[in-house]
Motif scaffolding. Structure first.
Motif, PDB file in Angstrom:
ATOM      1  N   VAL A   1     -27.495  31.356   3.093  1.00  0.00           N
ATOM      2  CA  VAL A   1     -26.827  30.195   3.699  1.00  0.00           C
ATOM      3  C   VAL A   1     -25.775  29.633   2.744  1.00  0.00           C
ATOM      4  O   VAL A   1     -24.660  29.279   3.170  1.00  0.00           O
ATOM      5  CB  VAL A   1     -27.861  29.119   4.098  1.00  0.00           C
ATOM      6  N   THR A   2     -26.089  29.569   1.459  1.00  0.00           N
ATOM      7  CA  THR A   2     -25.137  29.053   0.470  1.00  0.00           C
ATOM      8  C   THR A   2     -23.886  29.917   0.405  1.00  0.00           C
ATOM      9  O   THR A   2     -22.763  29.412   0.367  1.00  0.00           O
ATOM     10  CB  THR A   2     -25.798  28.971  -0.920  1.00  0.00           C
ATOM     11  N   VAL A   3     -24.065  31.237   0.405  1.00  0.00           N
ATOM     12  CA  VAL A   3     -22.913  32.139   0.378  1.00  0.00           C
ATOM     13  C   VAL A   3     -22.075  31.973   1.648  1.00  0.00           C
ATOM     14  O   VAL A   3     -20.841  31.926   1.581  1.00  0.00           O
ATOM     15  CB  VAL A   3     -23.372  33.602   0.197  1.00  0.00           C
ATOM     16  N   TYR A   4     -22.717  31.867   2.790  1.00  0.00           N
ATOM     17  CA  TYR A   4     -22.004  31.690   4.050  1.00  0.00           C
ATOM     18  C   TYR A   4     -21.181  30.393   4.033  1.00  0.00           C
ATOM     19  O   TYR A   4     -20.002  30.379   4.395  1.00  0.00           O
ATOM     20  CB  TYR A   4     -22.980  31.686   5.226  1.00  0.00           C
ATOM     21  N   VAL A   5     -21.808  29.307   3.588  1.00  0.00           N
ATOM     22  CA  VAL A   5     -21.104  28.024   3.529  1.00  0.00           C
ATOM     23  C   VAL A   5     -19.949  28.100   2.536  1.00  0.00           C
ATOM     24  O   VAL A   5     -18.860  27.583   2.789  1.00  0.00           O
ATOM     25  CB  VAL A   5     -22.080  26.880   3.166  1.00  0.00           C
ATOM     26  N   ALA A   6     -20.160  28.765   1.402  1.00  0.00           N
ATOM     27  CA  ALA A   6     -19.100  28.895   0.394  1.00  0.00           C
ATOM     28  C   ALA A   6     -17.916  29.687   0.933  1.00  0.00           C
ATOM     29  O   ALA A   6     -16.763  29.397   0.599  1.00  0.00           O
ATOM     30  CB  ALA A   6     -19.652  29.555  -0.854  1.00  0.00           C
ATOM     31  N   LEU A   7     -18.183  30.677   1.772  1.00  0.00           N
ATOM     32  CA  LEU A   7     -17.089  31.449   2.364  1.00  0.00           C
ATOM     33  C   LEU A   7     -16.331  30.631   3.408  1.00  0.00           C
ATOM     34  O   LEU A   7     -15.114  30.752   3.532  1.00  0.00           O
ATOM     35  CB  LEU A   7     -17.629  32.729   2.998  1.00  0.00           C
TER      36      LEU A   7
ATOM     37  N   ALA B   1     -20.386  22.608  -4.201  1.00  0.00           N
ATOM     38  CA  ALA B   1     -21.306  21.473  -4.299  1.00  0.00           C
ATOM     39  C   ALA B   1     -22.755  21.916  -4.119  1.00  0.00           C
ATOM     40  O   ALA B   1     -23.647  21.493  -4.863  1.00  0.00           O
ATOM     41  CB  ALA B   1     -20.946  20.426  -3.256  1.00  0.00           C
ATOM     42  N   ILE B   2     -23.002  22.786  -3.146  1.00  0.00           N
ATOM     43  CA  ILE B   2     -24.368  23.285  -2.929  1.00  0.00           C
ATOM     44  C   ILE B   2     -24.824  24.110  -4.132  1.00  0.00           C
ATOM     45  O   ILE B   2     -25.964  23.975  -4.587  1.00  0.00           O
ATOM     46  CB  ILE B   2     -24.443  24.123  -1.632  1.00  0.00           C
ATOM     47  N   GLY B   3     -23.933  24.946  -4.652  1.00  0.00           N
ATOM     48  CA  GLY B   3     -24.277  25.774  -5.814  1.00  0.00           C
ATOM     49  C   GLY B   3     -24.613  24.942  -7.034  1.00  0.00           C
ATOM     50  O   GLY B   3     -25.591  25.211  -7.738  1.00  0.00           O
ATOM     51  N   VAL B   4     -23.806  23.930  -7.307  1.00  0.00           N
ATOM     52  CA  VAL B   4     -24.065  23.044  -8.455  1.00  0.00           C
ATOM     53  C   VAL B   4     -25.385  22.307  -8.255  1.00  0.00           C
ATOM     54  O   VAL B   4     -26.185  22.186  -9.190  1.00  0.00           O
ATOM     55  CB  VAL B   4     -22.901  22.054  -8.662  1.00  0.00           C
ATOM     56  N   GLY B   5     -25.631  21.836  -7.047  1.00  0.00           N
ATOM     57  CA  GLY B   5     -26.898  21.150  -6.772  1.00  0.00           C
ATOM     58  C   GLY B   5     -28.092  22.059  -6.987  1.00  0.00           C
ATOM     59  O   GLY B   5     -29.104  21.651  -7.574  1.00  0.00           O
ATOM     60  N   ALA B   6     -27.977  23.315  -6.558  1.00  0.00           N
ATOM     61  CA  ALA B   6     -29.073  24.270  -6.735  1.00  0.00           C
ATOM     62  C   ALA B   6     -29.322  24.555  -8.215  1.00  0.00           C
ATOM     63  O   ALA B   6     -30.472  24.642  -8.654  1.00  0.00           O
ATOM     64  CB  ALA B   6     -28.765  25.562  -5.988  1.00  0.00           C
ATOM     65  N   VAL B   7     -28.260  24.678  -8.995  1.00  0.00           N
ATOM     66  CA  VAL B   7     -28.412  24.926 -10.432  1.00  0.00           C
ATOM     67  C   VAL B   7     -29.062  23.737 -11.121  1.00  0.00           C
ATOM     68  O   VAL B   7     -29.954  23.897 -11.968  1.00  0.00           O
ATOM     69  CB  VAL B   7     -27.046  25.252 -11.074  1.00  0.00           C
ATOM     70  N   VAL B   8     -28.667  22.535 -10.759  1.00  0.00           N
ATOM     71  CA  VAL B   8     -29.254  21.332 -11.356  1.00  0.00           C
ATOM     72  C   VAL B   8     -30.741  21.233 -11.025  1.00  0.00           C
ATOM     73  O   VAL B   8     -31.563  20.961 -11.903  1.00  0.00           O
ATOM     74  CB  VAL B   8     -28.498  20.064 -10.899  1.00  0.00           C
ATOM     75  N   VAL B   9     -31.089  21.465  -9.771  1.00  0.00           N
ATOM     76  CA  VAL B   9     -32.503  21.411  -9.375  1.00  0.00           C
ATOM     77  C   VAL B   9     -33.311  22.472 -10.129  1.00  0.00           C
ATOM     78  O   VAL B   9     -34.406  22.194 -10.624  1.00  0.00           O
ATOM     79  CB  VAL B   9     -32.649  21.581  -7.850  1.00  0.00           C
ATOM     80  N   ALA B  10     -32.778  23.680 -10.237  1.00  0.00           N
ATOM     81  CA  ALA B  10     -33.484  24.750 -10.956  1.00  0.00           C
ATOM     82  C   ALA B  10     -33.653  24.397 -12.433  1.00  0.00           C
ATOM     83  O   ALA B  10     -34.720  24.630 -13.021  1.00  0.00           O
ATOM     84  CB  ALA B  10     -32.733  26.071 -10.806  1.00  0.00           C
ATOM     85  N   LEU B  11     -32.620  23.836 -13.045  1.00  0.00           N
ATOM     86  CA  LEU B  11     -32.695  23.463 -14.446  1.00  0.00           C
ATOM     87  C   LEU B  11     -33.724  22.362 -14.679  1.00  0.00           C
ATOM     88  O   LEU B  11     -34.543  22.447 -15.605  1.00  0.00           O
ATOM     89  CB  LEU B  11     -31.316  23.012 -14.935  1.00  0.00           C
ATOM     90  N   VAL B  12     -33.713  21.336 -13.843  1.00  0.00           N
ATOM     91  CA  VAL B  12     -34.699  20.252 -13.970  1.00  0.00           C
ATOM     92  C   VAL B  12     -36.103  20.780 -13.757  1.00  0.00           C
ATOM     93  O   VAL B  12     -37.037  20.429 -14.486  1.00  0.00           O
ATOM     94  CB  VAL B  12     -34.373  19.106 -12.979  1.00  0.00           C
TER      95      VAL B  12
END
Length: 52
Positions: free
Chosen positions: A21-27, A35-46
């Protein structure tokens, strides 16, 4: 519940679905995808920093 290595886990299916879904939205809309990618990275890091 025993985890069988031959079967794909529900967690893996959810992660693949979210990634797709993230790749589809990014395309479709690059700024939203970033924005979704950065949010996912932040959540994973936390998640990693706070421990599982």
């Amino acid at each position: 519940m025993r985890n069988n290595d031959d079967q794909i886990s529900v967690r893996m299916l959810v992660l693949l679905l979210i990634g797709t879904v993230t790749v589809y939205v990014a395309l479709r809309d690059p700024s939203m995808g970033v924005a979704i990618g950065v949010g996912a990275v932040v959540v994973a890091l936390v998640h990693e920093l706070l421990g599982k």
